[in-house]
Scaffold this motif. Structure first.
Motif: not given
Length: 334
Positions: A294, A317-318, A148, A315, A296
């Motif tokens: 996360s 993100g966080f 992260p 992806f 995804r």
């Protein structure tokens, strides 16, 4: 009387058509990534002529769940290939009954069920072929991981723990090499289990080791284990089931964790989503929370608005864990 005769003639025609179709037993073919492979298919009627004859039609398709993808169509001397198979497949044609399909440079995305149909007038031959990977390539998937905090924040010890937290281990050189042969291209350097730092490039470009260098593994060599990089993890096939949990509303991270628990499951980790995507061809165009915080989503069939250019685990993100913008992927043991 004429009505009875018409019915009898139609029935006879239907019987002839049904009898003219021959379905062969399903064949299974194993291949290694990067090699060429032949999927067998033969026209059983030896009086039919060669596939260059105008009357014979050969159609190869790839079946993925409820989807069907055209691979090759041959009608006489006219042949057409489609999509990711364009200019990469051809008919073997060793003799006049051979409709076998040759696939060059096998990738992970080629794995699956194929359907061959050969039509010559009233005679129809159908062959189903399953293409699978052999050896260690069939057992798992390599995936790059950044924490992260962002890229290049893992020393070797934390890299080992990070992969473990994601249900995986730090990948070996051979595993990364096989993944590269299968099409993995990643421009961030990551730890391997031998203490080296490397990254796979299939499309050479200036920021990733130089445009003039050929494709391959870019190798930083052995590094001080306190140095900070990303990591390449290796996850094996899951014993349970990864799935998208249907919910009436979007969830925060903590609500997502609880929703999986309420469904007698647990929130899926990154290794599980990658394994389900690569090995089981899990495909879902919805962004969802995973155990590391996360967001995804796995795309096995590239398409517009999901992943238009390649199969991948996308992806997002966080995001802030209180943000209620996503669903959740859960994992349940068998």
């Amino acid at each position: 009387m004429k009505t009875v005769q018409c019915i009898a003639i139609i029935s006879l025609i239907l019987v002839v058509i049904a009898d003219s179709s021959t379905s062969l037993p399903t064949a299974k073919v194993f291949a290694q990534l990067g090699e060429n492979v032949t999927l067998p298919c033969r026209l059983l009627h030896k009086d039919s002529g060669a596939f260059g004859d105008v009357g014979i039609r050969v159609k190869w398709t790839k079946k993925d769940s409820d989807e069907e993808e055209d691979v090759l169509l041959s009608m006489g001397f006219h042949k057409k290939t489609y999509g990711s198979f364009e200019d990469r497949v051809h008919l073997q044609q060793q003799d006049s009954e051979d409709a076998s399909l040759v696939i060059d440079d096998v990738t992970f995305d080629d794995v699956g069920k194929y359907h061959c149909e050969v039509i010559n007038g009233m005679k129809d031959t159908v062959q189903e072929v399953i293409l699978a990977l052999k050896g260690s390539e069939a057992l798992g998937v390599v995936f790059p991981y950044s924490p992260p905090l962002g890229r290049y924040n893992l020393n070797f010890k934390s890299a080992v723990m990070t992969c473990k937290d994601q249900g995986a281990i730090v990948a070996s050189y051979d595993q990364l090499y096989d993944a590269w042969r299968g099409g993995l291209d990643w421009c961030n350097a990551g730890w391997l289990n031998d203490g080296t730092v490397q990254y796979p490039i299939t499309k050479p470009r200036e920021p990733c080791g130089g445009a003039k260098n050929g494709p391959g593994l870019r190798n930083y060599g052995r590094r001080d284990k306190k140095s900070l990089f990303d990591v390449f993890c290796f996850a094996t096939a899951v014993n349970g089931h990864v799935y998208w949990l249907e919910q009436p509303e979007r969830l925060s991270f903590h609500e997502a964790v609880q929703a999986c628990l309420d469904d007698d499951a647990e929130i899926a980790n990154v290794g599980q989503i990658f394994a389900a995507w690569k090995i089981d061809r899990f495909d879902r165009c919805d962004a969802g929370w995973l155990a590391d915080g996360s967001v995804r989503y796995p795309i096995a069939r590239p398409r517009r608005n999901c992943s238009p250019t390649e199969a991948a685990v996308r992806f997002v993100g966080f995001p802030e864990k209180m943000q209620k913008s996503y669903g959740v992927y859960c994992y349940k043991n068998q």
